[in-house]
Design a protein around this motif. Structure first.
Motif, PDB file in Angstrom:
ATOM      1  N   SER A 216       7.654  21.469  59.334  1.00 15.48           N
ATOM      2  CA  SER A 216       6.687  22.093  58.430  1.00 15.48           C
ATOM      3  C   SER A 216       6.699  23.611  58.578  1.00 15.48           C
ATOM      4  O   SER A 216       6.651  24.343  57.580  1.00 15.48           O
ATOM      5  N   LEU A 217       6.775  24.105  59.796  1.00 12.29           N
ATOM      6  CA  LEU A 217       6.779  25.548  59.998  1.00 12.29           C
ATOM      7  C   LEU A 217       8.070  26.197  59.492  1.00 12.29           C
ATOM      8  O   LEU A 217       8.052  27.294  58.931  1.00 12.29           O
ATOM      9  N   VAL A 218       9.196  25.519  59.667  1.00  9.91           N
ATOM     10  CA  VAL A 218      10.460  26.045  59.135  1.00  9.91           C
ATOM     11  C   VAL A 218      10.379  26.148  57.614  1.00  9.91           C
ATOM     12  O   VAL A 218      10.768  27.168  57.009  1.00  9.91           O
ATOM     13  N   LEU A 219       9.849  25.105  56.980  1.00  3.99           N
ATOM     14  CA  LEU A 219       9.753  25.096  55.519  1.00  3.99           C
ATOM     15  C   LEU A 219       8.752  26.142  55.015  1.00  3.99           C
ATOM     16  O   LEU A 219       8.991  26.786  53.987  1.00  3.99           O
ATOM     17  N   VAL A 220       7.648  26.313  55.715  1.00  2.00           N
ATOM     18  CA  VAL A 220       6.663  27.319  55.305  1.00  2.00           C
ATOM     19  C   VAL A 220       7.266  28.718  55.407  1.00  2.00           C
ATOM     20  O   VAL A 220       7.125  29.542  54.492  1.00  2.00           O
ATOM     21  N   ARG A 221       7.926  28.998  56.511  1.00  2.00           N
ATOM     22  CA  ARG A 221       8.551  30.316  56.660  1.00  2.00           C
ATOM     23  C   ARG A 221       9.612  30.551  55.588  1.00  2.00           C
ATOM     24  O   ARG A 221       9.742  31.657  55.041  1.00  2.00           O
ATOM     25  N   ALA A 222      10.360  29.513  55.281  1.00  2.00           N
ATOM     26  CA  ALA A 222      11.382  29.638  54.238  1.00  2.00           C
ATOM     27  C   ALA A 222      10.737  29.893  52.877  1.00  2.00           C
ATOM     28  O   ALA A 222      11.243  30.707  52.080  1.00  2.00           O
ATOM     29  N   ALA A 223       9.622  29.238  52.618  1.00  2.00           N
ATOM     30  CA  ALA A 223       8.930  29.436  51.343  1.00  2.00           C
ATOM     31  C   ALA A 223       8.411  30.863  51.218  1.00  2.00           C
ATOM     32  O   ALA A 223       8.483  31.480  50.138  1.00  2.00           O
ATOM     33  N   LEU A 224       7.879  31.417  52.295  1.00  2.00           N
ATOM     34  CA  LEU A 224       7.392  32.797  52.255  1.00  2.00           C
ATOM     35  C   LEU A 224       8.541  33.781  52.025  1.00  2.00           C
ATOM     36  O   LEU A 224       8.395  34.766  51.283  1.00  2.00           O
ATOM     37  N   GLN A 225       9.688  33.511  52.651  1.00  2.00           N
ATOM     38  CA  GLN A 225      10.850  34.378  52.417  1.00  2.00           C
ATOM     39  C   GLN A 225      11.337  34.249  50.978  1.00  2.00           C
ATOM     40  O   GLN A 225      11.723  35.250  50.347  1.00  2.00           O
ATOM     41  N   ASP A 226      11.307  33.027  50.460  1.00  2.00           N
ATOM     42  CA  ASP A 226      11.671  32.824  49.051  1.00  2.00           C
ATOM     43  C   ASP A 226      10.776  33.654  48.135  1.00  2.00           C
ATOM     44  O   ASP A 226      11.242  34.249  47.160  1.00  2.00           O
ATOM     45  N   ALA A 227       9.469  33.676  48.440  1.00  2.00           N
ATOM     46  CA  ALA A 227       8.530  34.429  47.602  1.00  2.00           C
ATOM     47  C   ALA A 227       8.855  35.917  47.634  1.00  2.00           C
ATOM     48  O   ALA A 227       8.784  36.609  46.609  1.00  2.00           O
ATOM     49  N   ARG A 228       9.216  36.423  48.811  1.00  2.00           N
ATOM     50  CA  ARG A 228       9.592  37.843  48.915  1.00  2.00           C
ATOM     51  C   ARG A 228      10.855  38.129  48.106  1.00  2.00           C
ATOM     52  O   ARG A 228      10.919  39.111  47.351  1.00  2.00           O
ATOM     53  N   ASP A 229      11.850  37.292  48.294  1.00  2.00           N
ATOM     54  CA  ASP A 229      13.121  37.515  47.591  1.00  2.00           C
ATOM     55  C   ASP A 229      12.934  37.390  46.080  1.00  2.00           C
ATOM     56  O   ASP A 229      13.520  38.161  45.308  1.00  2.00           O
ATOM     57  N   PHE A 230      12.134  36.427  45.664  1.00  2.00           N
ATOM     58  CA  PHE A 230      11.845  36.260  44.235  1.00  2.00           C
ATOM     59  C   PHE A 230      11.177  37.506  43.671  1.00  2.00           C
ATOM     60  O   PHE A 230      11.564  38.030  42.618  1.00  2.00           O
ATOM     61  N   ASN A 231      10.181  38.026  44.395  1.00  2.00           N
ATOM     62  CA  ASN A 231       9.439  39.188  43.902  1.00  2.00           C
ATOM     63  C   ASN A 231      10.310  40.433  43.862  1.00  2.00           C
ATOM     64  O   ASN A 231      10.134  41.289  42.985  1.00  2.00           O
ATOM     65  N   ASN A 232      11.243  40.538  44.796  1.00  2.00           N
ATOM     66  CA  ASN A 232      12.110  41.713  44.845  1.00  2.00           C
ATOM     67  C   ASN A 232      13.272  41.639  43.865  1.00  2.00           C
ATOM     68  O   ASN A 232      13.966  42.648  43.643  1.00  2.00           O
ATOM     69  N   ASN A 233      13.515  40.449  43.284  1.00  2.00           N
ATOM     70  CA  ASN A 233      14.683  40.268  42.410  1.00  2.00           C
ATOM     71  C   ASN A 233      14.303  39.474  41.162  1.00  2.00           C
ATOM     72  O   ASN A 233      15.006  38.543  40.756  1.00  2.00           O
ATOM     73  N   ARG A 234      13.181  39.861  40.543  1.00  2.00           N
ATOM     74  CA  ARG A 234      12.714  39.096  39.385  1.00  2.00           C
ATOM     75  C   ARG A 234      13.708  39.124  38.216  1.00  2.00           C
ATOM     76  O   ARG A 234      13.922  38.109  37.553  1.00  2.00           O
ATOM     77  N   ALA A 235      14.282  40.276  37.978  1.00  2.00           N
ATOM     78  CA  ALA A 235      15.233  40.380  36.867  1.00  2.00           C
ATOM     79  C   ALA A 235      16.439  39.473  37.098  1.00  2.00           C
ATOM     80  O   ALA A 235      16.898  38.773  36.183  1.00  2.00           O
ATOM     81  N   ALA A 236      16.925  39.474  38.322  1.00  2.00           N
ATOM     82  CA  ALA A 236      18.067  38.606  38.646  1.00  2.00           C
ATOM     83  C   ALA A 236      17.667  37.141  38.550  1.00  2.00           C
ATOM     84  O   ALA A 236      18.448  36.303  38.078  1.00  2.00           O
ATOM     85  N   TYR A 237      16.459  36.823  38.976  1.00  2.00           N
ATOM     86  CA  TYR A 237      15.971  35.443  38.880  1.00  2.00           C
ATOM     87  C   TYR A 237      15.949  34.996  37.426  1.00  2.00           C
ATOM     88  O   TYR A 237      16.376  33.874  37.094  1.00  2.00           O
ATOM     89  N   ASP A 238      15.457  35.874  36.538  1.00  2.00           N
ATOM     90  CA  ASP A 238      15.383  35.530  35.116  1.00  2.00           C
ATOM     91  C   ASP A 238      16.771  35.319  34.512  1.00  2.00           C
ATOM     92  O   ASP A 238      16.928  34.546  33.567  1.00  2.00           O
ATOM     93  N   ARG A 239      17.773  35.992  35.088  1.00  2.00           N
ATOM     94  CA  ARG A 239      19.148  35.818  34.591  1.00  2.00           C
ATOM     95  C   ARG A 239      19.841  34.636  35.251  1.00  2.00           C
ATOM     96  O   ARG A 239      20.982  34.315  34.907  1.00  2.00           O
ATOM     97  N   GLY A 240      19.195  34.029  36.207  1.00  2.00           N
ATOM     98  CA  GLY A 240      19.834  32.943  36.945  1.00  2.00           C
ATOM     99  C   GLY A 240      20.857  33.440  37.929  1.00  2.00           C
ATOM    100  O   GLY A 240      21.794  32.712  38.282  1.00  2.00           O
ATOM    101  N   ALA A 241      20.680  34.689  38.397  1.00  2.00           N
ATOM    102  CA  ALA A 241      21.676  35.311  39.258  1.00  2.00           C
ATOM    103  C   ALA A 241      21.236  35.371  40.717  1.00  2.00           C
ATOM    104  O   ALA A 241      21.767  36.169  41.491  1.00  2.00           O
ATOM    105  N   THR A 242      20.254  34.585  41.095  1.00  2.00           N
ATOM    106  CA  THR A 242      19.813  34.552  42.489  1.00  2.00           C
ATOM    107  C   THR A 242      20.211  33.230  43.126  1.00  2.00           C
ATOM    108  O   THR A 242      20.622  32.289  42.445  1.00  2.00           O
TER     109      THR A 242
END
Length: 452
Positions: A216-242
């Motif tokens: 559970s802790l590994v998955l939670v930490r991974a989810a928080l990192q995903d949120a950071r990466d998503f927020n820092n690369n929104r344009a790339a996410y919208d293009r499907g480039a992440t």
């Protein structure tokens, strides 16, 4: 129809000025829970929905409506720090539950959309002196929620915030909490949505992650990192480039305010070692957290105090009903308080038992808390924990007038509110149960004998 519209308009005209009127509560023992402390005999003035004056020598403004407390106790309104009131009517009937149990959303679930201001259970809470509540989601089962039986949960114990490890991908987060006012005149009682994201760790978190605390802790930490990466690369996410993320866009969006430190994680956890892991998570990820549960909190009180983490506890939790609560004890609140922790006392999460919080606060007094600390734990402390202490939680000039007049000691089981004001508006003191009693109790009301 015309008669109905006229009546509705008239009701609005009558209700409108109520919050704007000036009210003077006199002959009262005022417990401000603020800098003024206790006022043995004083007056509190409400004007335009806010506290205009409070003290022993306050003069009653000309034209004010006078409410005689008759020597009773006046306190801030009680705040329930974590409940399913307004989103649940009957626990074991899933059609009446909008608390998030069974949904496939994770952090993205927003409990504010399911709030029902017409809930018949709100008046019961007001009758217990509760004026505001923090509505928090429940995590029952994982994935598609197929571990639930028709009409209810396969395990009623899971309703108190613990997973079930059902089928599908693990649902790590329960969703987003909201602050709600219990003002009867307000058709939109939502004060603030998305004030936290709820997360179960410990035994419940392990179940949601497939059976392991570590997972559970590994998955939670991974989810928080995903949120950071998503927020820092929104344009790339919208293009499907992440890279692929483990959560949906809705869930990632909900976690962005958490990783930015704008809202906390409400972490439900009980065992001392799990509390330490929650504190380490907050430190490593640089996020804010609030702990709920913490039956073994006294064992790590110094760590909680050093981290400045508020703790929501049930002071009657003293039985080791699970392996993760073996260290439960009745002086948990006092030990946490003595260490410098912001202690918030709760009762049951259940919508129909919010009055239990003030009794739990009273219970904490013979086990080491002072009476003033116990009262603060159900008024000002929850306001501080949830970021609304500048508006409510104490009786101070300028704050919103959430005020309760009690027949006696508010922490005594034999005392009850005689009047409740929310935002300066005096509230009705009746409930559906009382209305039904009055309707069918009189033998001369024309109803058949079966209804008498």
């Amino acid at each position: 129809m015309r008669k109905f519209l006229f009546a509705a308009a008239a009701a609005l005209l009558i209700a409108g000025p109520a919050a704007a009127e000036t009210v003077a509560i006199v002959n009262a023992r005022i417990e401000t829970v603020g800098k003024a402390g206790s006022i043995p005999s004083g007056t509190l003035v409400i004007k335009d929905g806010r506290i205009a004056a409070v003290g022993a020598d306050v003069k009653v403004p000309e034209g004010a409506r006078i409410v005689d407390a008759q020597g009773g106790v006046v306190t801030p309104g009680l705040i329930s720090p974590s409940t399913n009131l307004t989103v649940t009517e009957v626990d074991l009937i899933k059609e009446t539950r909008d608390d998030g149990s069974g949904t496939q959303l994770s952090a993205g679930f927003d409990i504010s959309y399911g709030i029902n201001p017409a809930s018949a259970l709100i008046p019961l809470a007001r009758q217990g002196g509760v004026t505001r509540v923090v509505v928090t989601p429940t995590l029952t089962g994982g994935g598609d929620g197929e571990d639930q039986e028709e009409g209810g949960s396969a395990d009623a114990g899971l309703l108190q915030g613990g997973g079930g490890g059902g089928k599908g991908d693990p649902r790590l987060f329960a969703g987003q909490a909201a602050i709600v006012s219990l003002d009867a005149s307000d058709t939109d009682p939502l004060v603030k949505a998305r004030v936290a994201v709820a997360l179960d760790l410990g035994q419940a978190g392990a179940a949601n992650a497939g059976g392991s605390r570590g997972a559970s802790l590994v998955l939670v930490r991974a989810a928080l990192q995903d949120a950071r990466d998503f927020n820092n690369n929104r344009a790339a996410y919208d293009r499907g480039a992440t890279r692929d993320f483990g959560l949906s866009r809705v869930d990632l969006e909900a976690l962005v305010p958490v990783v930015q430190g704008r809202i906390p994680l409400l972490i439900r956890v009980h065992r001392a070692s799990d509390i330490r892991q929650a504190l380490k998570l907050a430190s490593d990820e640089k996020i804010k957290i609030i702990i709920e549960g913490a039956e073994e909190g006294w064992l790590v009180a110094a760590d909680l105090a050093a981290a400045g983490v508020p703790v929501i506890i049930d002071t009657e939790a003293d039985l080791p009903d699970q392996f993760e609560t073996l260290g439960s004890r009745l002086d948990n609140a006092a030990r946490l308080q003595a260490a410098g922790v912001l202690v918030v006392i709760a009762g049951s999460r259940d919508f129909n038992n919010l009055r239990q919080a003030r009794f739990n606060a009273g219970m904490s007094v013979p086990y080491g808390m002072t009476w003033q600390q116990a009262l603060a734990a159900v008024t000002l402390n929850p306001a501080k924990a949830w970021g609304m202490a500048d508006r409510v939680g104490s009786l101070e000039v300028g704050k919103e007038a959430d005020v309760v007049i009690w027949s006696g000691d508010p922490l005594d089981t034999q005392s009850w509110p005689t009047a409740v004001f929310i935002g300066g508006t005096q509230q009705p003191m009746t409930s559906r149960a009382q209305q039904l009693r009055d309707r069918y109790a009189k033998p001369d009301n024309g109803y058949p004998v079966q209804y008498r």
